[in-house]
Design an enzyme around this catalytic site. Structure first.
Site, mmCIF file in Angstrom:
data_model
loop_
_atom_site.group_PDB
_atom_site.id
_atom_site.type_symbol
_atom_site.label_atom_id
_atom_site.label_comp_id
_atom_site.label_asym_id
_atom_site.label_seq_id
_atom_site.Cartn_x
_atom_site.Cartn_y
_atom_site.Cartn_z
ATOM 1 N N GLU A 57 1.016 -1.243 -0.485
ATOM 2 C CA GLU A 57 0.162 0.358 -0.096
ATOM 3 C C GLU A 57 0.627 1.279 0.025
ATOM 4 O O GLU A 57 2.281 1.204 1.196
ATOM 5 C CB GLU A 57 -0.576 -0.095 1.356
ATOM 6 C CG GLU A 57 -2.090 1.457 1.664
ATOM 7 C CD GLU A 57 -2.849 0.944 2.779
ATOM 8 O OE1 GLU A 57 -3.204 -0.259 3.786
ATOM 9 O OE2 GLU A 57 -2.950 2.401 3.286
ATOM 10 N N GLU A 83 -2.075 11.362 2.742
ATOM 11 C CA GLU A 83 -3.544 11.471 3.648
ATOM 12 C C GLU A 83 -3.632 12.557 4.659
ATOM 13 O O GLU A 83 -2.527 13.106 4.913
ATOM 14 C CB GLU A 83 -3.600 9.967 4.625
ATOM 15 C CG GLU A 83 -3.520 8.416 4.029
ATOM 16 C CD GLU A 83 -3.451 7.937 5.292
ATOM 17 O OE1 GLU A 83 -4.339 7.171 5.378
ATOM 18 O OE2 GLU A 83 -1.931 7.452 5.412
#
Length: 404
Positions: A153, A158
Site C-alpha cells: 500500500e 492522507e
C-alpha cells in the site's frame, strides 16, 4: 489508507493493466492516465476510469457508508470532482456499529488502470474538521490473491482533521503495516484553505513524496528493517473521504457537515522512471542538450563521466536493465568509493550490485543515487564539452535535469 485494508471487495481486474513498461514510452514522459473532471455539474464520475465502491469499513472503524450516489461524488461543472461527506441516515443501510450516521464516497481504478512506477499526482483542496480523513492512495493489484499488506500500500496523501496543517505519506507492507507503517508528515499551510498538489515519484527501489513540488521524504528497501519491499508490481489508485476511524477519531460537535474533498485532477505519467528492456540503450541528454558520455569511450574502471555534444557512439549509449543500474560499454554508472558527499565523482566501474550503482529517475527529471539521495550534477553548471559530473544535493537546477 493507513490502519487497515479495504473492508469492501474490489472487482477483479476486468481490463488489461496499463503498466509503464507497456505504454510504449521509454525515457520520454508519457501520460498513461488522466482525469480532469470536466463533466457538467452533478454528473457521475467516468465509469470507464473509476469504480465507485459501496459499503462500510469495519477494519478502520470508519463511521460512513460509501455510496454510489452523485450526492456523494460528482463533478461540479467547474473542473472538479467533489466527494461529499454528509451526516444522514441512509435508507436500508447498516454499518458495522449499527445504523449508519454518515455517507461519503470512495473511488478506485481496479480493473480500469494499474501501473508499475511513474509519477502519480493529484491537485486537491481538503475538507476540514474533527473526524475528517481524506486520502489519495494506492494498493497492489494482487491484493485479491496475496491479501493485505502483502500486496503493498502506498499512501500518497492522507490528512486527519485534527491536523489541518499536516499531510502524511506512508507505505504499508509485510511487517510494517497499520500503525507500524513507514512514513512521514509534511507541515505547511491549512490544506483546507486552497488547492495543493500531492505526488509521488516511484522508481525501482525508491519512492519519493512531494507537496507542491517540495520533496519531503524518500523511502528505499533500506528503511524496512529487513522486511520485504513489495513495490515492484502494478498498483491501482484510490480516492476517498472517510468519516471517523481509529486514527482521526469521530466527528464532534465542532464538525460541520457537509464536508467536501475537491479534486482538480488525477494524472499519472511514466515520468522517465521506467527501465527499458534488457539490452536496450539510448542517449541521456542534459545541460544544453548535450549527452552523458564516457570519457574517451574508455572501458577502464574509474573513467570519468562527462557531457559532450551528442554523436551516437557507444560511449553515449546507456541502458537501464531494471535492476537500478545505468550502463554503458558493459559497465555501470558509479559513485566513486560509494561516496555520498557533495562533490563525489561519478565514474564508470564494473557492475557489482552495490548502492554506489543504484539510480532512480524522478518525474522531475533528476537522476538520483539512492543511498546518497543526491542528484547527478554537471560540475559548475558548465555546458562545455568535457564538463564532468558529480553527486550534489538536488536543487532543481538545469545542470541536474536529464532526459533519459
Amino acid at each position: 489508507m493507513a490502519l487497515g485494508a479495504i473492508a469492501m471487495s474490489t472487482p477483479a481486474n476486468s481490463a488489461p493493466a496499463v503498466s509503464a513498461a507497456d505504454s510504449g514510452a521509454i525515457g520520454a514522459m508519457a501520460t498513461t492516465f488522466a482525469d480532469e473532471f470536466n463533466g457538467p455539474a452533478g454528473a457521475a464520475v467516468d465509469g470507464g476510469k473509476w469504480v465507485t465502491e459501496t459499503g462500510d469499513n469495519v477494519n478502520n472503524h470508519e463511521r460512513q457508508m460509501y455510496t454510489n450516489s452523485t450526492s456523494n461524488a460528482a463533478t461540479d461543472g467547474a473542473g472538479n470532482l467533489v466527494i461529499t461527506a454528509r451526516k444522514e441516515n441512509p435508507a436500508n443501510y447498516n454499518c458495522w456499529y449499527g445504523r449508519c450516521e454518515y455517507t461519503s464516497a470512495r473511488l478506485n481504478t481496479s480493473g480500469r488502470f494499474t501501473q508499475t512506477y511513474g509519477h502519480f499526482e493529484s491537485r486537491m483542496k481538503l475538507p476540514r474538521g474533527q473526524g475528517m480523513w481524506p486520502a489519495f492512495w494506492m494498493l497492489g493489484n494482487d491484493i485479491g490473491s496475496v491479501g493485505w499488506p502483502n500486496s503493498g500500500e502506498i499512501d500518497i496523501m492522507e490528512n486527519v482533521g485534527f491536523e489541518p496543517n499536516t499531510v502524511h505519506g506512508t507505505i504499508h507492507g509485510p511487517g510494517y503495516s497499520g500503525s507500524g507503517g513507514i512514513g512521514a508528515g509534511y507541515s505547511g499551510p491549512n490544506f483546507s484553505d486552497g488547492f495543493h498538489t500531492f505526488a509521488i515519484d516511484w522508481a525501482p527501489n525508491q519512492i519519493r513524496w512531494s507537496v507542491d513540488g517540495n520533496v519531503y521524504q524518500t523511502r528505499t528497501p533500506s528503511d524496512l528493517n529487513g522486511n520485504r519491499w513489495v513495490y515492484d508490481h502494478p498498483f491501482f489508485l484510490i480516492l476517498n473521504l472517510a468519516v471517523g476511524g481509529y486514527w482521526p477519531g469521530d466527528p464532534n460537535s465542532s464538525t460541520q457537515f457537509p464536508q467536501q474533498l475537491l479534486v482538480d485532477y488525477v494524472r499519472v505519467t511514466t515520468s522517465d522512471t521506467t527501465p527499458p528492456p534488457s539490452g536496450g540503450g539510448s542517449r541521456i541528454t542534459g545541460l544544453a542538450g548535450k549527452c552523458l558520455d564516457v570519457a574517451n569511450a574508455s572501458t577502464a574502471n574509474g573513467t570519468p563521466i562527462q557531457i559532450v555534444g551528442c554523436n551516437n557512439n557507444a560511449a553515449q549509449n546507456w541502458s537501464r536493465p531494471g535492476d537500478g543500474t545505468i550502463r554503458a560499454l558493459g559497465k555501470c554508472l558509479d559513485a566513486n568509493a560509494a561516496g555520498t558527499a557533495n562533490g563525489t565523482v561519478v565514474q564508470l566501474w564494473d557492475c557489482n550490485g552495490t548502492g554506489a550503482q543504484q539510480w532512480a529517475v524522478s518525474g522531475a527529471r533528476d537522476i538520483v543515487n539512492i543511498p546518497a539521495n543526491k542528484c547527478l550534477d554537471v560540475v559548475g553548471n558548465n555546458s562545455g564539452d568535457g564538463a564532468r559530473t558529480q553527486l550534489w544535493e538536488c536543487t532543481g537546477a538545469a545542470n541536474q535535469k536529464w532526459v533519459v
